[in-house]
Design a protein around this motif. Structure first.
Motif, PDB file in Angstrom:
ATOM      1  N   ALA A   1      92.030  76.907  68.916  1.00  0.00           N
ATOM      2  CA  ALA A   1      91.586  76.006  67.848  1.00  0.00           C
ATOM      3  C   ALA A   1      90.077  75.782  67.916  1.00  0.00           C
ATOM      4  CB  ALA A   1      92.326  74.673  67.954  1.00  0.00           C
ATOM      5  N   ALA A   2      89.548  75.610  69.120  1.00  0.00           N
ATOM      6  CA  ALA A   2      88.100  75.399  69.275  1.00  0.00           C
ATOM      7  C   ALA A   2      87.330  76.661  68.885  1.00  0.00           C
ATOM      8  CB  ALA A   2      87.778  74.993  70.712  1.00  0.00           C
ATOM      9  N   LEU A   3      87.858  77.818  69.251  1.00  0.00           N
ATOM     10  CA  LEU A   3      87.188  79.069  68.883  1.00  0.00           C
ATOM     11  C   LEU A   3      87.259  79.319  67.380  1.00  0.00           C
ATOM     12  CD1 LEU A   3      88.232  81.333  71.882  1.00  0.00           C
ATOM     13  CD2 LEU A   3      85.927  80.502  71.351  1.00  0.00           C
ATOM     14  N   GLU A   4      88.347  78.901  66.763  1.00  0.00           N
ATOM     15  CA  GLU A   4      88.453  79.033  65.302  1.00  0.00           C
ATOM     16  C   GLU A   4      87.372  78.188  64.625  1.00  0.00           C
ATOM     17  OE1 GLU A   4      91.534  78.067  61.635  1.00  0.00           O
ATOM     18  OE2 GLU A   4      92.220  77.849  63.705  1.00  0.00           O
ATOM     19  N   LYS A   5      87.202  76.961  65.080  1.00  0.00           N
ATOM     20  CA  LYS A   5      86.150  76.090  64.526  1.00  0.00           C
ATOM     21  C   LYS A   5      84.778  76.693  64.775  1.00  0.00           C
ATOM     22  CE  LYS A   5      88.893  71.930  65.181  1.00  0.00           C
ATOM     23  NZ  LYS A   5      89.079  70.700  65.949  1.00  0.00           N
ATOM     24  N   THR A   6      84.591  77.273  65.959  1.00  0.00           N
ATOM     25  CA  THR A   6      83.314  77.886  66.320  1.00  0.00           C
ATOM     26  C   THR A   6      83.039  79.109  65.447  1.00  0.00           C
ATOM     27  OG1 THR A   6      83.585  77.128  68.591  1.00  0.00           O
ATOM     28  CG2 THR A   6      82.011  78.906  68.223  1.00  0.00           C
ATOM     29  N   HIS A   7      84.059  79.917  65.212  1.00  0.00           N
ATOM     30  CA  HIS A   7      83.872  81.145  64.436  1.00  0.00           C
ATOM     31  C   HIS A   7      83.378  80.836  63.020  1.00  0.00           C
ATOM     32  CE1 HIS A   7      85.088  84.796  62.173  1.00  0.00           C
ATOM     33  NE2 HIS A   7      84.511  85.357  63.225  1.00  0.00           N
ATOM     34  N   ARG A   8      83.872  79.745  62.445  1.00  0.00           N
ATOM     35  CA  ARG A   8      83.445  79.363  61.088  1.00  0.00           C
ATOM     36  C   ARG A   8      81.947  79.086  61.020  1.00  0.00           C
ATOM     37  NH1 ARG A   8      87.275  74.689  60.220  1.00  0.00           N
ATOM     38  NH2 ARG A   8      89.032  75.586  61.290  1.00  0.00           N
ATOM     39  N   LYS A   9      81.359  78.675  62.147  1.00  0.00           N
ATOM     40  CA  LYS A   9      79.936  78.326  62.191  1.00  0.00           C
ATOM     41  C   LYS A   9      79.172  79.261  63.133  1.00  0.00           C
ATOM     42  CE  LYS A   9      81.110  73.512  61.435  1.00  0.00           C
ATOM     43  NZ  LYS A   9      81.052  72.157  61.935  1.00  0.00           N
ATOM     44  N   TRP A  10      79.746  80.442  63.413  1.00  0.00           N
ATOM     45  CA  TRP A  10      79.205  81.316  64.433  1.00  0.00           C
ATOM     46  C   TRP A  10      77.743  81.698  64.181  1.00  0.00           C
ATOM     47  CZ3 TRP A  10      79.679  82.014  69.216  1.00  0.00           C
ATOM     48  CH2 TRP A  10      79.125  83.131  69.857  1.00  0.00           C
ATOM     49  N   GLY A  11      77.360  81.920  62.951  1.00  0.00           N
ATOM     50  CA  GLY A  11      75.979  82.290  62.655  1.00  0.00           C
ATOM     51  C   GLY A  11      74.992  81.280  63.224  1.00  0.00           C
ATOM     52  N   ARG A  12      75.326  79.999  63.111  1.00  0.00           N
ATOM     53  CA  ARG A  12      74.481  78.925  63.634  1.00  0.00           C
ATOM     54  C   ARG A  12      74.704  78.729  65.137  1.00  0.00           C
ATOM     55  NH1 ARG A  12      75.422  73.377  63.941  1.00  0.00           N
ATOM     56  NH2 ARG A  12      77.337  73.635  62.758  1.00  0.00           N
ATOM     57  N   VAL A  13      75.966  78.749  65.562  1.00  0.00           N
ATOM     58  CA  VAL A  13      76.304  78.508  66.973  1.00  0.00           C
ATOM     59  C   VAL A  13      75.727  79.601  67.870  1.00  0.00           C
ATOM     60  CG1 VAL A  13      78.216  78.318  68.625  1.00  0.00           C
ATOM     61  CG2 VAL A  13      78.385  77.200  66.396  1.00  0.00           C
ATOM     62  N   ALA A  14      75.772  80.857  67.425  1.00  0.00           N
ATOM     63  CA  ALA A  14      75.282  81.977  68.236  1.00  0.00           C
ATOM     64  C   ALA A  14      73.801  81.836  68.557  1.00  0.00           C
ATOM     65  CB  ALA A  14      75.541  83.297  67.513  1.00  0.00           C
TER      66      ALA A  14
ATOM     67  N   GLY B   1     100.456  76.404  77.608  1.00  0.00           N
ATOM     68  CA  GLY B   1     100.584  76.713  76.181  1.00  0.00           C
ATOM     69  C   GLY B   1      99.628  75.892  75.331  1.00  0.00           C
ATOM     70  N   TYR B   2      99.582  74.577  75.574  1.00  0.00           N
ATOM     71  CA  TYR B   2      98.647  73.719  74.841  1.00  0.00           C
ATOM     72  C   TYR B   2      97.207  74.117  75.140  1.00  0.00           C
ATOM     73  CZ  TYR B   2     102.242  70.369  73.353  1.00  0.00           C
ATOM     74  OH  TYR B   2     103.316  69.777  72.766  1.00  0.00           O
ATOM     75  N   ALA B   3      96.948  74.531  76.386  1.00  0.00           N
ATOM     76  CA  ALA B   3      95.589  74.932  76.758  1.00  0.00           C
ATOM     77  C   ALA B   3      95.142  76.133  75.925  1.00  0.00           C
ATOM     78  CB  ALA B   3      95.526  75.258  78.248  1.00  0.00           C
ATOM     79  N   GLU B   4      95.994  77.130  75.821  1.00  0.00           N
ATOM     80  CA  GLU B   4      95.648  78.304  75.018  1.00  0.00           C
ATOM     81  C   GLU B   4      95.498  77.931  73.548  1.00  0.00           C
ATOM     82  OE1 GLU B   4      98.573  81.243  76.059  1.00  0.00           O
ATOM     83  OE2 GLU B   4      97.576  81.684  77.965  1.00  0.00           O
ATOM     84  N   ASP B   5      96.384  77.062  73.045  1.00  0.00           N
ATOM     85  CA  ASP B   5      96.261  76.588  71.659  1.00  0.00           C
ATOM     86  C   ASP B   5      94.943  75.849  71.454  1.00  0.00           C
ATOM     87  OD1 ASP B   5      98.764  77.636  71.139  1.00  0.00           O
ATOM     88  OD2 ASP B   5      99.783  75.679  71.094  1.00  0.00           O
ATOM     89  N   LEU B   6      94.568  75.036  72.439  1.00  0.00           N
ATOM     90  CA  LEU B   6      93.336  74.260  72.344  1.00  0.00           C
ATOM     91  C   LEU B   6      92.114  75.173  72.298  1.00  0.00           C
ATOM     92  CD1 LEU B   6      91.832  71.556  72.397  1.00  0.00           C
ATOM     93  CD2 LEU B   6      92.018  71.597  74.889  1.00  0.00           C
ATOM     94  N   VAL B   7      92.074  76.165  73.163  1.00  0.00           N
ATOM     95  CA  VAL B   7      90.948  77.099  73.161  1.00  0.00           C
ATOM     96  C   VAL B   7      90.903  77.859  71.841  1.00  0.00           C
ATOM     97  CG1 VAL B   7      89.930  79.134  74.263  1.00  0.00           C
ATOM     98  CG2 VAL B   7      90.896  77.308  75.669  1.00  0.00           C
TER      99      VAL B   7
ATOM    100  N   ALA C   1      90.702  73.888  79.606  1.00  0.00           N
ATOM    101  CA  ALA C   1      91.687  73.341  78.665  1.00  0.00           C
ATOM    102  C   ALA C   1      92.987  72.974  79.381  1.00  0.00           C
ATOM    103  CB  ALA C   1      91.961  74.345  77.541  1.00  0.00           C
ATOM    104  N   TYR C   2      93.392  73.796  80.355  1.00  0.00           N
ATOM    105  CA  TYR C   2      94.611  73.491  81.116  1.00  0.00           C
ATOM    106  C   TYR C   2      94.460  72.166  81.863  1.00  0.00           C
ATOM    107  CZ  TYR C   2      98.210  73.643  84.672  1.00  0.00           C
ATOM    108  OH  TYR C   2      99.250  73.305  85.493  1.00  0.00           O
ATOM    109  N   LEU C   3      93.298  71.967  82.443  1.00  0.00           N
ATOM    110  CA  LEU C   3      93.070  70.726  83.173  1.00  0.00           C
ATOM    111  C   LEU C   3      92.965  69.529  82.229  1.00  0.00           C
ATOM    112  CD1 LEU C   3      90.679  72.201  85.820  1.00  0.00           C
ATOM    113  CD2 LEU C   3      92.975  71.302  86.238  1.00  0.00           C
TER     114      LEU C   3
END
Length: 170
Positions: free
Chosen positions: A42-55, A34-40, A26-28
């Motif tokens: 945000a992506a993990l938040e989206k992933t968590h909502r669908k974690w049952g399927r993503v896992a 700061g944006y890199a951590e925010d980006l990760v 994300a940093y690259l």
């Protein structure tokens, strides 16, 4: 065990295992810690909502990387103007890729590339993904990945020259 404890679905362990490599990518992509951590996040938040399927996917981390690239592209389109980075040298505290000056020049050069080209180079050379994995992550063909990588490397070679490296040291 408390009846209020959330079930252990493996998400926490996934985040703990993949946080640092995801922040590096994300940093690259963003050029800002700061944006890199925010980006990760945000992506993990989206992933968590669908974690049952993503896992259950063969490579859940590939899903997160794709969410990161898509989110970074979306953020770039909106051009947040509310936050201004305080330090131009903001970056990872450890430097496994050589001198700080060289790293800063690489990050600056990456930031000049179009978003998809930058994503291809970051995922290939810093995320160690194969061309097929990058194509899947970005939703494009392997041929597109190859051409974007080739053009991106050519542009980086033009921007990162031995003379330019000497100027950053001098």
């Amino acid at each position: 065990m408390s009846s209020h404890a959330p079930p252990d679905d493996g998400f926490r362990a996934f985040v703990e295992q993949h946080w640092a490599p995801l922040v590096r990518i994300a940093y690259l992509l963003t050029g800002d810690r700061g944006y890199a951590e925010d980006l990760v996040q945000a992506a993990l938040e989206k992933t968590h909502r669908k974690w049952g399927r993503v896992a259950k996917m063969e490579a859940p981390v590939a899903y997160v990387r794709r969410a990161m690239v898509n989110t970074a592209t979306s953020w770039r389109r909106r051009r947040r103007v509310g936050e201004v980075p305080l330090l131009t040298t903001d970056g990872p505290s450890t430097d496994p890729y050589g001198s700080v000056e060289h790293r800063q020049q690489v990050v600056a050069a990456l930031r000049t590339l179009p978003p998809r080209m930058r994503a291809v180079l970051v995922l290939r050379y810093f995320g160690d993904l194969t061309e097929a994995e990058i194509a899947e992550t970005l939703g494009c063909s392997a041929g597109t990945v190859k051409s974007q990588a080739s053009r991106g490397l050519e542009r980086l070679r033009e921007l990162i020259t031995p003379a330019a490296l000497e100027r950053t040291r001098g």
